[in-house]
Write a protein that holds these residues in place. Structure first.
Motif, PDB file in Angstrom:
ATOM      1  N   ASP A  31       0.825  -1.215   0.000  1.00  0.00           N
ATOM      2  CA  ASP A  31       0.000   0.000   0.000  1.00  0.00           C
ATOM      3  C   ASP A  31       0.856   1.260   0.000  1.00  0.00           C
ATOM      4  O   ASP A  31       0.548   2.232  -0.702  1.00  0.00           O
ATOM      5  N   HIS A  32       1.925   1.239   0.782  1.00  0.00           N
ATOM      6  CA  HIS A  32       2.792   2.423   0.861  1.00  0.00           C
ATOM      7  C   HIS A  32       3.456   2.694  -0.483  1.00  0.00           C
ATOM      8  O   HIS A  32       3.504   3.840  -0.946  1.00  0.00           O
ATOM      9  N   GLN A  69       0.803   4.083  -2.872  1.00  0.00           N
ATOM     10  CA  GLN A  69       0.448   5.476  -2.593  1.00  0.00           C
ATOM     11  C   GLN A  69       1.537   6.441  -3.050  1.00  0.00           C
ATOM     12  O   GLN A  69       1.253   7.507  -3.599  1.00  0.00           O
ATOM     13  N   GLU A 129       1.363   6.725  -6.780  1.00  0.00           N
ATOM     14  CA  GLU A 129       0.220   7.536  -7.208  1.00  0.00           C
ATOM     15  C   GLU A 129       0.499   9.021  -6.997  1.00  0.00           C
ATOM     16  O   GLU A 129       0.144   9.863  -7.830  1.00  0.00           O
ATOM     17  N   ARG A 130       1.156   9.353  -5.885  1.00  0.00           N
ATOM     18  CA  ARG A 130       1.525  10.748  -5.643  1.00  0.00           C
ATOM     19  C   ARG A 130       2.504  11.254  -6.689  1.00  0.00           C
ATOM     20  O   ARG A 130       2.405  12.395  -7.157  1.00  0.00           O
TER      21      ARG A 130
END
Length: 313
Positions: free
Chosen positions: A43-44, A47, A50-51
């Motif tokens: 997940d990290h 994310q 995506e950023r």
């Protein structure tokens, strides 16, 4: 920097015969713990990616280039599936480089890699790379020693230029042992579902294994720099290699620290317009109001019930 990434980083020189391909530098857990850590980090990584992608929409031009090198069966495909598969595919471009075409040979050896470099906000992955031109060329004698010597310097300059352009370069050598490679090649022959992975030329290349290790060691030592370090990742344990590459990507993205772009419109106005059209979930205020009304209605019902009962007594 984590214990794993710190243990793997090479900025000056390395002796590959001193790196145990079955070791797990920076990680004390077993296979089960390693797989759990890989899943926990997904997940990290997603994310952060995506950023990075979102930030490019607001003009952030930074990106990441992951270079993955290794002998046949070292686990490059598993890295693509189990690590890069954790992020949004629209933010990743994987290029597998084969032997150069006749048209590509008419240019400088670095020419064909330029179009595959990451655009802003992207993670580009080189499955094999510009290093093949100093690895296989050295082992098979496709270029003279003088040409290969010159190419080391050109690679250093090429990668320095990438960093100056805002591309974070992550270079990985998946270090598999001769014995583990043999076991994996044999598995490809013993399992019909893996025959498609087998190439008869793999056996011939295997006879040159020591020569390739020497070529890798020289290439790493000649091109490892603080701005674009190498990472020698022990690859006999597939789970560890995947966890290590995941952490290297996370570290690269955290170093960039991309930020969500600010809206270029009035959020409150757009929100009101959207809600006014209907069909949207109730707001927190509306939920609280509905709850209060229901509570009041329930209270009134109890009062009415008591009054009705009193009137009949």
């Amino acid at each position: 920097m984590t214990a794993i990434t710190d243990a793997l980083r090479i900025t000056r020189s390395v002796r590959l015969d001193e790196v145990d391909p079955a070791s797990t530098p920076g990680f004390d857990g077993d296979k089960l713990a390693g797989r759990a850590a890989l899943a926990a980090g997904a997940d990290h990584l997603s994310q952060l990616q995506e950023r990075l992608y979102a930030a490019s929409k607001a003009g952030d031009e930074r990106s990441v280039l992951l270079v993955v090198q290794g002998m046949d069966t070292a686990g490059k495909g598993g890295i693509m599936r189990h690590v890069l598969g954790q992020v949004d595919p629209q933010g990743v471009k994987i290029t597998a480089f084969k032997a150069p075409t006749d048209a590509e040979k008419r240019h400088d050896f670095l020419w064909r890699f330029e179009p595959a470099l990451p655009k802003p906000g992207m993670i580009a992955v080189f499955d094999r790379s510009h290093y093949e031109d100093v690895l296989i060329h050295r082992v098979r004698g496709f270029s003279t020693p003088e040409v290969i010597q010159e190419r080391y310097g050109k690679i250093v300059e090429f990668e320095r230029g990438l960093v100056e352009r805002g591309i974070t370069v992550v270079k990985v050598m998946l270090h598999v042992s001769f014995e583990e490679q043999g076991a994996r090649l044999l598995e490809r022959l013993d399992r019909p579902d893996k025959h498609w992975k087998y190439n008869p030329n793999d056996v011939e290349e295997r006879t040159r294994f020591p020569d390739y290790m020497e070529a890798y060691q020289i290439a790493i030592n000649r091109t490892a720099r603080a701005a674009a370090p190498w990472h020698v990742v022990p690859a006999d344990r597939k789970w560890y290699a995947r966890l290590a590459v995941q952490e290297l990507l996370v570290e690269a993205l955290e170093g960039i620290d991309p930020q969500w772009p600010e809206a270029d419109f009035d959020v409150a106005v757009e929100r009101e317009k959207l809600i006014a059209l209907g069909g949207t979930p109730p707001t927190e205020e509306a939920k609280a109001e509905a709850k209060a009304k229901a509570k009041a209605k329930e209270k009134q019902a109890k009062t009415d019930k008591k009054q009705a009962k009193a009137a009949t007594e």
